[in-house]
Structure formats: structure tokens, C-alpha cells
Design an enzyme around this catalytic site. Structure first.
Site, short mmCIF file in Angstrom:
data_model
loop_
_atom_site.label_atom_id
_atom_site.label_comp_id
_atom_site.label_asym_id
_atom_site.label_seq_id
_atom_site.Cartn_x
_atom_site.Cartn_y
_atom_site.Cartn_z
N ASP A 288 -38.51 -6.67 39.71
CA ASP A 288 -39.54 -6.52 40.76
C ASP A 288 -39.93 -5.06 40.89
O ASP A 288 -41.09 -4.74 41.11
CB ASP A 288 -39.04 -6.88 42.17
CG ASP A 288 -38.39 -8.22 42.29
OD1 ASP A 288 -38.77 -9.13 41.55
OD2 ASP A 288 -37.49 -8.34 43.16
N HIS B 156 -34.98 -7.58 42.89
CA HIS B 156 -34.54 -7.86 41.51
C HIS B 156 -34.93 -6.63 40.69
O HIS B 156 -35.98 -6.02 40.95
CB HIS B 156 -35.28 -9.04 40.88
CG HIS B 156 -35.14 -10.35 41.58
ND1 HIS B 156 -35.94 -10.72 42.62
CD2 HIS B 156 -34.31 -11.40 41.35
CE1 HIS B 156 -35.62 -11.95 43.02
NE2 HIS B 156 -34.63 -12.39 42.27
C1 XUL Z 1 -35.05 -18.35 44.49
C2 XUL Z 1 -34.47 -17.34 45.38
C3 XUL Z 1 -34.31 -15.99 44.78
C4 XUL Z 1 -33.06 -15.30 45.16
C5 XUL Z 1 -32.84 -14.00 44.43
O1 XUL Z 1 -35.30 -19.56 45.11
O2 XUL Z 1 -34.18 -17.59 46.52
O3 XUL Z 1 -35.42 -15.24 45.10
O4 XUL Z 1 -33.01 -15.06 46.52
O5 XUL Z 1 -32.80 -14.15 43.07
#
Ligand code: XUL
Ligand code: CO
Length: 436
Positions: A103, A100
Site C-alpha cells: 500500500d 500493507h
Molecule cells: C481483508 C482484510 C485485510 C486485513 C489486512 O478482508 O481484512 O485488509 O485486515 O491484510
């Protein structure tokens, strides 16, 4: 400078090995069904759990020992984490990673500052990618952690929040393109609702579709050719997540003319929260040509929330690989470990044990699935089970050339349906055990 001085690069030593820091099944160059294990799985490490997870839970703070991390939100700390991430992936021989925006780079005091931070870190990521050959499986924007997203992002009741999220996705698409990302993921985050008394569901869904169309348009504009993926999840954080499972996502995409632009990123723990098996979700997406990628993990039947544990169960991984092979394999997708070590597994080396176990479980699952397919046991049984449909009557119905009246006339002539055959579930379960 090494951040994991006690770990050398992890080697394949074969099933007889008792070395916990070796692969017993994942042999990257081994060819299965005409493709190397490396290319089948395209393993990926996630930044959010592996680099940013602290082990905190609602009852207490983090426990993770991460000697390289000073716990601050500084750019210097973020830059150091980039080095750690790539050393980790390299030692593990994981060819991909995923992140993300927030992150990898700290959120600044303004959007402009956040963009600048992201640019600075993207430069470092790009250098490390060039240096190591490790690639970006997918990027995504975190549109759920900051308090501004309390009502959602693309489905927020606050138009400014929608605009903020749009700006963040625009930037994240640019960076994902710059880093050669092969996919771009939307997981629902807070796109859902807690209570219909205060919610205009139709308006929220219309906005979500608008948002996705804007992303598709912008990708076209900047020449980003990665695959868009939606990641279903039925609950957590909201009670009703709009992207609740594969079927709900496909229905939404089809209703809003988005289907040509999206596939799905399926996650095991999300499937089980939705009351499905991962096998079900993979087959559902697969038969509609929408199987994009997987977030590999597992939940805990006794707990029932998104525990995001590393997968170690050969039945699960064999089932995943059976479906992935059946639907032609992962193309731009990968096996992305959206999984975290337990709070009690607080040492850096636990990150290696966790990923080695997950990679080995998938490698073993691949071999089991390929053996089952080579013998054709399931395929032959299923083919035979539906064989009545291969006759004239079945073919006419499947071709849309039969009416209710035709079938009434047919059945009046016969008087009773032909007898059924046994489903033989127990026999098939026993046969699957022969391959374990
Ligand atoms: C949340 C989840 C996230 C996604 C990316 O449950 O799986 O981490 O993979 O936003
Ligand atoms: Co996920």
C-alpha cells in the site's frame, strides 16, 4: 501545502452539536473506567482503503476523486500519499495507522527494487511519525494481490512462492520494527483452497505453521517486540480460508505450538461471514487470553460479502466495547478502521465523515458499555444464572473431583434435577435498550 484545505482539525463539540465535521461523543481526554477514550480505543486509519481505495468494483472502475494522486505507481506519488495520510490522521486526531507493504510503496521490477522502494517510503513515514507523533499500530505484507500468489503464499504448492513470501515478511518485519510498529498482522489472504481434488491440506497447514515459526524466530533475532496477530476470515478470496474464525485460529496455533506467540485481530465483517457475531468472536478470543486488536467495520446483512462499511450502529459498538472491557481492554491493539467509503461517496471529505462516524459510534458504544457494567445488570444476571454451580456439587465437578458414577449416585438419590429458571432474554434485551 494542505490536501484537505476545507477541513480543520476535528473537535469534540458534544452530543448537542449538529456540525457534521465535529465529534459528538469522541472526547479523547474523557475518562471512562479509569482510562481516557484515547487509550481505550487507540483509533487507527488504514492505508489500503483510505489512501489507496479507488471505489472500483467488478462492474466499473474507480470513482474516487483524490486530487493529490496522479494514479501512477511512481515513488513520487507514493511519497505524496505519505503527506496526505499524516495530514488526514492529524486532522482526525487518530493516534495510529496501519499498512500493507505494497500500500505504501510500489512493487518494483525485482524483489531488490521492491525492498528499496519500501525503504525509501519507510524513511518518509518515519519522518512524518516523528513530526506528528502518529504511530504505527501494525504492519503487514500483502501476500495476495500479485499474480505469483494465485495459489497462496505460505500455503502455495510452489516452493519459490513460499520463499518469496518469506523474503517479503522478513523485510516487512524489519520496516515495522524500524517504525516502532506495536503489532504485526497476518491475515490469510489466499491461504486456503478452492477444491480438495487438487489440494494437500495437511501439507499446506504444516507449511503455514513453518512460516509463522520462521517469523517468530526472525522477530526474536532482530529484537522486534511487537505482538503477532492473526486475523480470521472464513471466505473471500478462497472458498475455505484456513484461518476461518477465532476458534479455528486458536486450534491451529495450539496444534503447532504457536499459541504463546500470537493473539487475534478480529474483524466484524469477517465474524459475520463466519456465521458469528463480533461479540461471539471477541468473547471466544478473550476468554483464551488471545484478544489482540480489532478491525472495526460492519457488513451488510442484505449483501453477505465483505463490504467493509464504517460502523455506525450503537448496538454493535456497545457489544464490542462490552467484550473489550470484560477482557481487560486492548493492550497493544487498537480500533483499526478496516473500512471503506462507498463508491458513490467519492469526495475526499467523505473520508472524514466516515471516520468521524466510526469514532463517535465507538465512543458512544464505550459509554453505553461502561454504564451497563457500572449497574452490573448483565453481570449479576449471569452470575445468578450459574449459581447452582457455586454449591458443593458444582465446585466438585469444576475441580475435576467428580466421576460419572458419583453423579449417577447423586442423581439416583434425588430422582429428578432441580427445576430450571427462565433465561429472561427478552427482559435483558429490553434492559439493554434502556442504555441506548
Ligand atoms: C481483508 C482484510 C485485510 C486485513 C489486512 O478482508 O481484512 O485488509 O485486515 O491484510
Ligand atoms: Co482486516
Amino acid at each position: 501545502m494542505s490536501y484537505f484545505p476545507e477541513v480543520n482539525s476535528i473537535q469534540y463539540e458534544g452530543p448537542q452539536s449538529r456540525n457534521p465535521l465535529a465529534f459528538r461523543w469522541y472526547n479523547a481526554d474523557e475518562v471512562v473506567e479509569g482510562k481516557t477514550m484515547r487509550d481505550h480505543m487507540r483509533f487507527s486509519v488504514v492505508y489500503w482503503h483510505t489512501l489507496r481505495g479507488t471505489g472500483g468494483d467488478p462492474f466499473g472502475p474507480g470513482t474516487a476523486l483524490r486530487p493529490w494522486d496522479d494514479g501512477s505507481n511512481s515513488l513520487d506519488n507514493a511519497l505524496k500519499r505519505v503527506e496526505v495520510a499524516f495530514e488526514f490522521c492529524q486532522k482526525l486526531s487518530a493516534p495510529y495507522y496501519a499498512f500493507h507493504d505494497r500500500d505504501v510503496a510500489p512493487e518494483g521490477a525485482s524483489l531488490a527494487e521492491s525492498h528499496a522502494n519500501f525503504d525509501r517510503i519507510a524513511k518518509a513515514l518515519k519522518e512524518q511519525q516523528a513530526h506528528t507523533g502518529i504511530k504505527l499500530l501494525w504492519g503487514t505484507a500483502n501476500l495476495f494481490s500479485h499474480p505469483r500468489f494465485m495459489h497462496g503464499a505460505a500455503t502455495s504448492c510452489n516452493v519459490d512462492v513460499f520463499a518469496y513470501a518469506a523474503a517479503q515478511v522478513k523485510k516487512c518485519l524489519e520496516v515495522t520494527k524500524e517504525l516502532g510498529g506495536e503489532n504485526y498482522v497476518f491475515w490469510g489472504g489466499r491461504e486456503g483452497y478452492q477444491n480438495l481434488y487438487n489440494t494437500n491440506m495437511q501439507r499446506e497447514l504444516d507449511h503455514l505453521a513453518r512460516f509463522f515459526h520462521m517469523a517468530v524466530d526472525y522477530a526474536k533475532q532482530i529484537g522486534f517486540h511487537g505482538q503477532f496477530l492473526i486475523e480470521p476470515k472464513p471466505k473471500e478470496p478462497t472458498k475455505h480460508q484456513y484461518d476461518s474464525d477465532a476458534a479455528a485460529c486458536l486450534n491451529f496455533l495450539r496444534a503447532y505450538d504457536l499459541l504463546p506467540h500470537f493473539k487475534l485481530n478480529l474483524e466484524t465483517n469477517h465474524a459475520t461471514l463466519a456465521g458469528h457475531t463480533m461479540m461471539h468472536e471477541l468473547d471466544y478470543a478473550g476468554h483464551q487470553g488471545a484478544l489482540g486488536s480489532i478491525d472495526a467495520n460492519t457488513g451488510d446483512l442484505l449483501l453477505g460479502w465483505d463490504t467493509d462499511q464504517f460502523p455506525t450502529d450503537y448496538y454493535l459498538t456497545a457489544q464490542c466495547m462490552l467484550m473489550i472491557l470484560k477482557h481487560g481492554g486492548l493492550k497493544t491493539g487498537g480500533v483499526n478502521f478496516d473500512a471503506k467509503v462507498r463508491r458513490e461517496s467519492f469526495e475526499p471529505i467523505d473520508l472524514f465523515h466516515a471516520h468521524i462516524g466510526g469514532m463517535d459510534a465507538f465512543a458512544r458504544g464505550l459509554k453505553i458499555a461502561a454504564a451497563i457494567r457500572a449497574d452490573g445488570v448483565l453481570d449479576n444476571f449471569v452470575k445468578q444464572r450459574y449459581s447452582s454451580w457455586d454449591g458443593d456439587l458444582g465446585q466438585k465437578i469444576e475441580a475435576g473431583k467428580s466421576s460419572l458414577a458419583d453423579l449417577e449416585a447423586y442423581m439416583l438419590g434425588r430422582g429428578e434435577a432441580a427445576p430450571n429458571a427462565s433465561g429472561r432474554q427478552e427482559m435483558l434485551e429490553n434492559i439493554i435498550n434502556m442504555y441506548m
